[in-house]
Design an enzyme around this catalytic site. Structure first.
Site, PDB file in Angstrom:
ATOM      1  N   CYS A 165       0.812  -1.208   0.000  1.00 26.14           N
ATOM      2  CA  CYS A 165       0.000   0.000   0.000  1.00 26.14           C
ATOM      3  C   CYS A 165       0.846   1.258   0.000  1.00 26.14           C
ATOM      4  O   CYS A 165       0.815   2.036   0.959  1.00 26.14           O
ATOM      5  CB  CYS A 165      -0.948  -0.019   1.200  1.00 26.14           C
ATOM      6  SG  CYS A 165      -2.123  -1.367   1.065  1.00 26.14           S
ATOM      7  N   PHE A 166       1.629   1.433  -1.027  1.00 26.51           N
ATOM      8  CA  PHE A 166       2.191   2.755  -1.302  1.00 26.51           C
ATOM      9  C   PHE A 166       2.393   2.862  -2.799  1.00 26.51           C
ATOM     10  O   PHE A 166       2.620   1.859  -3.486  1.00 26.51           O
ATOM     11  CB  PHE A 166       3.470   3.036  -0.507  1.00 26.51           C
ATOM     12  CG  PHE A 166       4.658   2.196  -0.877  1.00 26.51           C
ATOM     13  CD1 PHE A 166       4.803   0.908  -0.379  1.00 26.51           C
ATOM     14  CD2 PHE A 166       5.649   2.692  -1.719  1.00 26.51           C
ATOM     15  CE1 PHE A 166       5.902   0.138  -0.713  1.00 26.51           C
ATOM     16  CE2 PHE A 166       6.757   1.928  -2.045  1.00 26.51           C
ATOM     17  CZ  PHE A 166       6.876   0.638  -1.554  1.00 26.51           C
TER      18      PHE A 166
END
Ligand SMILES: *Cc1c(COP(=O)(O)O)cnc(C)c1O
Length: 474
Positions: free
Chosen positions: A390-391
């Site tokens: 999640c980036f």
């Protein structure tokens, strides 16, 4: 011959956007490159068919055991060809490159020792059955306890700096050790193209900086005062270092060994440890440069090092393993964003940390396979291959021309056998994938578990699961 018979090695090379064949590459049909692409394609298909990769395990790592053995053979042959008969040569694999016990054992059975740089790496080498006498300890931050253990076991030790040498002095006085002991020097020959991996810069943190004022005299005195110092060590860099610069580092180390022996009036330095650092070609399926090219270059740069008066230690890491590893992941979703096709896969920062954080330095080739594990035909479409983390920067490849990936397809990140999937990064608590070795077995593929996939229970345990109430009760 390539699994389904529709895509031969040449075609597969096109698919991966290969550079043209190299004139100086090894002869086809021999060496570590022979059969690599068809073996990999076959293993990918078999891994999908066998369910190594499945709903619960959307990413796995595969190791081409045949290829590893061929690289080991090439390494032995390259140095045998340039050393005088009877010269002791220890090729010690840099464990940090692929810290997996079965890999160390595979190498050990083919005559390769271990270069370790932490208590963990020493434990892995021991677990693989590598004897202390074939192990070299090189860390820049060895504790007194580590030094004591290494000397008690007879592991070779290279002192990094004068303070460490002081500690070793005290231990040598109080212990009876069979460890060969040396000093690591930094020949300060300069940097390669990757700063973080350039160990021979003027200000590198490693070893005794040879060109600093007074350093040479200090080193000669250190050897004169300590007859048990019999080795000299340098490791002039890794990926991104031009070969001539590496050869200069080795030549300067050899010249220093000669100077020490001349000044102390005896053949005290009897072994030179030339480190590792042979770069890997991440842009094609060819091994370039080869061990043969490097060994010949060294023999030209420092002929006296190979005339039989010195034993040799080498510490190659990535060049033995990188090209034999493949990360294989399922494409979970595909989408389009701002006109760019994006494939969201299960391989990202957790298995290819360097590539994701420093894509310019560590580009990886990506191969596209369909849902059944067959090589995907073109035409190529520019797309991003994203990881699961999640980036936004979690991309295995950005703007890469590849056959358009679809949901349920697979992507393979190539040349990932070193400094990659065995160096898991625990972002998003993603599990460590299983690692499987493979060899061809007639028309089939034989797999062996190298490392089981991590379980969610293990993730909880290593994340303090046993101490759930530790903070609320404080
Ligand atoms: C990392 C390292 C190696 C291995 O380098 P590669 O680039 O993987 O060959 C060898 N020796 C020392 C001291 C190292 O730090």
């Amino acid at each position: 011959m390539n699994g389904d018979g529709t895509t031969g090695p040449d075609r597969a090379a096109d698919r991966e956007g290969d550079r043209p064949a190299r004139a100086d590459g090894p002869a086809p049909g021999s060496g570590p490159d022979a059969g690599r692409v068809p073996r990999r394609d076959h293993a990918v298909r078999a891994a999908v068919e066998r369910g190594l990769l499945g709903p619960d395990h959307p990413v796995v790592a595969l190791l081409d055991v045949t290829g590893v053995r061929a690289s080991v053979a090439a390494l032995h042959a390259a140095f045998e060809a340039v050393t005088a008969p009877g010269t002791p040569v220890l090729h010690a694999f840099a464990v940090k490159a692929t810290p997996l016990v079965p890999v160390l054992r595979l190498l050990h059975e083919r005559g390769i020792g271990a270069e370790v740089a932490s208590p963990g790496e020493l434990a892995l080498a021991a677990a693989a059955g590598i004897p202390p006498g074939r192990t070299v300890l090189d860390s820049p931050a060895k504790t007194p306890a580590e030094l004591r253990e290494a000397l008690a076991l007879g592991v070779a030790v290279n002192a990094d700096n004068p303070q460490e040498l002081d500690r070793i002095d005290a231990l040598v006085r109080s212990t009876d050790t069979s460890s060969p002991i040396g000093i690591r020097v930094n020949p300060q020959v300069g940097a390669g193209s990757i700063g973080a991996l350039s160990t021979a810069t003027a200000t590198s943190k490693f070893g005794v900086a040879l060109r600093d004022e007074g350093a040479r005299a200090w080193i000669v005195r250190a050897y004169a005062d300590r007859p048990w110092l019999t080795r000299l060590h340098a490791h002039s860099g890794s990926q991104g270092m031009p070969l001539p610069l590496m050869a200069r580092g080795v030549a300067e180390t050899y010249a220093l060994a000669e100077e020490i022996n001349r000044r102390v009036g005896r053949h005290q330095v009897d072994t030179v440890d030339i480190g590792g650092g042979l770069p890997v070609d991440f842009g094609s399926d060819a091994t370039a440069p080869t061990y043969e090219q490097y060994a010949r270059l060294l023999a030209r740069a420092a002929p006296g090092l190979f005339d039989g008066r010195y034993g040799l230690v080498t510490e190659f890491g990535r060049s033995l393993l990188a090209k034999h590893g493949t990360v294989l992941a399922r494409v979970e979703y595909t989408k389009s964003a701002g006109g760019r096709a994006v494939a969201v896969t299960h391989a990202g920062v957790q298995v290819a940390t360097r590539t994701v954080y420093a894509p310019e330095s560590w580009p990886l080739r990506i191969a596209a396979y369909d849902a059944k594990g067959h090589p995907k035909p073109g035409p190529d479409v520019v797309q991003d291959v994203a990881g699961p983390a999640c980036f936004a920067g979690d991309l295995l490849a950005e703007g890469r021309p590849l056959p358009l990936l679809e949901q349920g397809d697979h992507v393979a990140a190539l040349d990932t056998g070193a400094y990659c999937f065995a160096h898991h990064y625990a972002y998003n608590s993603l599990v460590r994938p299983g690692v499987y070795g493979f060899t061809p077995a007639g028309d089939a593929v034989r797999f062996a578990v190298v490392r089981e996939p991590q379980t969610l229970a293990e993730i909880v345990t290593e994340s303090g699961g046993a101490h759930a109430h530790a903070l609320t009760g404080l």
